[in-house]
Design an enzyme around this catalytic site. Structure first.
Site, PDB file in Angstrom:
ATOM      1  N   TYR A 145       0.859  -1.188   0.000  1.00 19.15           N
ATOM      2  CA  TYR A 145       0.000   0.000   0.000  1.00 19.15           C
ATOM      3  C   TYR A 145       0.888   1.229   0.000  1.00 19.15           C
ATOM      4  O   TYR A 145       1.875   1.296   0.731  1.00 19.15           O
ATOM      5  CB  TYR A 145      -0.898   0.002   1.240  1.00 19.15           C
ATOM      6  CG  TYR A 145      -1.797   1.213   1.355  1.00 19.15           C
ATOM      7  CD1 TYR A 145      -2.868   1.400   0.488  1.00 19.15           C
ATOM      8  CD2 TYR A 145      -1.579   2.167   2.353  1.00 19.15           C
ATOM      9  CE1 TYR A 145      -3.699   2.508   0.608  1.00 19.15           C
ATOM     10  CE2 TYR A 145      -2.413   3.279   2.477  1.00 19.15           C
ATOM     11  CZ  TYR A 145      -3.466   3.441   1.597  1.00 19.15           C
ATOM     12  OH  TYR A 145      -4.292   4.541   1.717  1.00 19.15           O
ATOM     13  N   ASP A 240       9.344   3.029  -0.062  1.00 13.29           N
ATOM     14  CA  ASP A 240       8.285   3.651   0.723  1.00 13.29           C
ATOM     15  C   ASP A 240       8.465   3.243   2.189  1.00 13.29           C
ATOM     16  O   ASP A 240       8.082   2.154   2.603  1.00 13.29           O
ATOM     17  CB  ASP A 240       6.921   3.216   0.183  1.00 13.29           C
ATOM     18  CG  ASP A 240       5.770   3.882   0.918  1.00 13.29           C
ATOM     19  OD1 ASP A 240       6.025   4.602   1.911  1.00 13.29           O
ATOM     20  OD2 ASP A 240       4.616   3.682   0.496  1.00 13.29           O
ATOM     21  N   LYS A 268       3.972   8.950   9.060  1.00 10.08           N
ATOM     22  CA  LYS A 268       3.762   8.306  10.365  1.00 10.08           C
ATOM     23  C   LYS A 268       4.756   8.802  11.432  1.00 10.08           C
ATOM     24  O   LYS A 268       4.586   9.904  11.936  1.00 10.08           O
ATOM     25  CB  LYS A 268       3.766   6.787  10.177  1.00 10.08           C
ATOM     26  CG  LYS A 268       2.597   6.404   9.244  1.00 10.08           C
ATOM     27  CD  LYS A 268       2.205   4.965   9.161  1.00 10.08           C
ATOM     28  CE  LYS A 268       0.897   4.856   8.379  1.00 10.08           C
ATOM     29  NZ  LYS A 268       0.941   4.073   7.182  1.00 10.08           N
TER      30      LYS A 268
HETATM   31  C1  LIG Z   1       0.349   4.611   5.810  1.00  6.96           C
HETATM   32  C2  LIG Z   1       1.108   4.412   4.545  1.00  6.96           C
HETATM   33  C3  LIG Z   1       0.980   5.285   3.453  1.00  6.96           C
HETATM   34  C4  LIG Z   1      -0.042   6.381   3.426  1.00  6.96           C
HETATM   35  O1  LIG Z   1       0.177   7.335   4.404  1.00  6.96           O
HETATM   36  P1  LIG Z   1      -1.059   8.297   4.827  1.00  6.96           P
HETATM   37  O2  LIG Z   1      -0.428   9.239   5.794  1.00  6.96           O
HETATM   38  O3  LIG Z   1      -2.096   7.414   5.413  1.00  6.96           O
HETATM   39  O4  LIG Z   1      -1.510   8.985   3.597  1.00  6.96           O
HETATM   40  C5  LIG Z   1       1.793   5.084   2.369  1.00  6.96           C
HETATM   41  N1  LIG Z   1       2.691   4.091   2.338  1.00  6.96           N
HETATM   42  C6  LIG Z   1       2.849   3.238   3.358  1.00  6.96           C
HETATM   43  C7  LIG Z   1       3.882   2.170   3.280  1.00  6.96           C
HETATM   44  C8  LIG Z   1       2.046   3.356   4.485  1.00  6.96           C
HETATM   45  O5  LIG Z   1       2.171   2.480   5.476  1.00  6.96           O
END
Ligand SMILES: *Cc1c(COP(=O)(O)O)cnc(C)c1O
Length: 437
Positions: A145, A240, A268
């Site tokens: 994701y 990511d 995060k």
């Molecule tokens: C949580 C997450 C996102 C998206 O971040 P948001 O702040 O919810 O938009 C993208 N990539 C990874 C790997 C994530 O865990």
């Protein structure tokens, strides 16, 4: 367990005003068949709902709260920044501080740009990669994701190495058509895709450790080969690290695996509980962003002083004691993994527990933890609902979805872990029957 009376009342009112009563779908508890619990306050590793029930929390706001809830140093930094102004829409010193913490800690970050979410960070990094390479296609992996940007809400089409299909209504097929999707952990498919289409790829997106559909820990050799293929074909590797950045250690997954991405994305933890994202890489790449270069990206609240202060306070807490925070997390999470393993073993139920540092994924399926999304057993995920509900009764708050991981924080201590394990034991004794395959 059903939510308490006040929670139920708030949920009814919320549903009148917001779709499913929530502002992010998984919070609605639909996949565990209950009603969401409204929370009133939280401190340390405990969260308290509006009916006064308290839980040991393993959601941690979905990853950011590595220091636990309302950590005094973070709260103090936020309060003091807020008193000096909530947003200037102009440069402030706090941006430099957080940028410096990132650049000094992570080797491949010479420059960063702050945004307000992980989604924005990844979306912008992909735009930068396309702008720099002059290519349109990107490759991602199923089960990973990367936020909810149009061209990333894509799942695998039929067959390997196909162009993706939109995984949400409202995503034009033409957008999804520029996103290729491969299964994880498949060397042959990866080699073939690069041989056939590598020269048309702008970027490959990979989660540091895929942690958004279970915890799909990848082999180092596979990731290193991916890095080589990207270099050979002039493709930018975007790692990511929105979940894994500062969660797995100061260098994130890149440090753990010894791979150097071209661009990396964060979110995060670097916001300490406030909305922050960042993307970064070499000066050469980052200077292609407006106003220096042709790739446009902007944000009204980007780099605002309050969010920057929360992030910087969090990173200082983690970094300033020479890495002992991650050692402690490793010990605590290891104790939890062992305790849960014993509880499932005693109950005679199938389980597997994947763990990377303080991220754990408990799955109600037998055998070694899967590395590929396609190997996750849907039936096991369905059996999770009974466990989730029983654990709420026992005062343990897990994510309301079998595909979500557990996060341990620096303030979960041995007693909290042992209390959690005992709660699992009681929950399994009560609902183990419903959880048999
Ligand atoms: C949580 C997450 C996102 C998206 O971040 P948001 O702040 O919810 O938009 C993208 N990539 C990874 C790997 C994530 O865990």
């Amino acid at each position: 367990m059903s939510a308490g009376p006040r929670s139920q009342e708030l949920y009814r009112e919320a549903c009148r005003l917001m779709p499913a009563g929530v502002n992010s779908p998984v919070r609605a508890f639909h996949s565990v068949g209950g009603e969401p619990i409204f929370h009133a306050s939280a401190a340390g590793c405990r969260i308290t709902d509006v009916d006064g029930r308290s839980y040991i929390d393993y959601v941690g706001s979905w990853g950011p709260l590595i220091l636990g809830h309302a950590h005094p140093a973070v709260v103090e930094a936020v309060a003091s920044a807020a008193a000096r102004g909530l947003s200037f829409g102009a440069p402030c010193e706090a941006e430099i501080e957080l940028a410096r913490l990132l650049a000094e800690t992570v080797d491949h970050l010479e420059m960063v740009r702050f945004v307000s979410s992980g989604t924005e960070a990844v979306m912008s990094a992909v735009r930068l990669a396309r702008g720099v390479t002059g290519r349109d296609d990107v490759l991602k992996f199923s089960g990973c994701y990367h936020g909810h940007a149009d061209h990333l809400l894509v799942s695998a089409g039929s067959g390997l190495a196909t162009f993706g299909r939109p995984s949400s209504a409202g995503v034009p097929a033409a957008f999804a058509g520029h996103t290729l999707v491969l299964p994880l952990d498949d060397d042959t498919a990866l080699e073939r895709l690069f041989a056939e289409r590598g020269d048309r790829l702008a970027a490959v997106l990979m989660e540091g450790i895929p942690a958004n559909a279970g915890l799909l820990v990848q082999r180092q050799g596979y990731l290193r080969r991916l890095r080589e293929l990207c270099t050979e074909h002039g493709v930018l590797l975007i790692l990511d690290e929105v979940i894994t950045g500062f969660r797995l250690g100061p260098g994130g997954a890149a440090g753990l695996y010894g791979i150097t991405p071209d661009l990396a994305t964060y979110g995060k933890i670097i916001g300490g509980g406030l909305p922050v994202g960042a993307y970064g890489g070499s000066r050469r790449l980052m200077e292609q962003l407006a106003p220096l270069g042709p790739v446009y990206q902007a944000g009204t609240l980007s780099g605002n002083p309050v969010a920057m202060a929360a992030g910087a306070a969090t990173l200082h807490e983690l970094l300033d004691d020479g890495g002992s925070a991650w050692e402690r997390l490793e010990r605590t999470a290891g104790r939890l993994q062992q305790g849960l393993g014993a509880a499932f073993h005693d109950a005679g139920l199938p389980f597997s527990i994947a763990r990377a540092g303080s991220i754990l994924w408990l799955s109600l399926q037998e055998g070694p933890p899967p590395r590929r999304f396609e190997d996750i057993d849907d039936d096991a995920a369905e059996r999770y609902a009974a466990l989730h509900s029983a654990l709420l009764d026992e005062g343990v708050y897990l994510a309301p979805s079998a595909y979500e991981v557990m996060f341990v924080s620096t303030v979960h201590d041995e007693a909290d872990i042992d209390e959690t394990v005992a709660a699992f034991g009681r929950a399994l004794a009560r609902v183990g029957g419903e959880m048999r395959p």
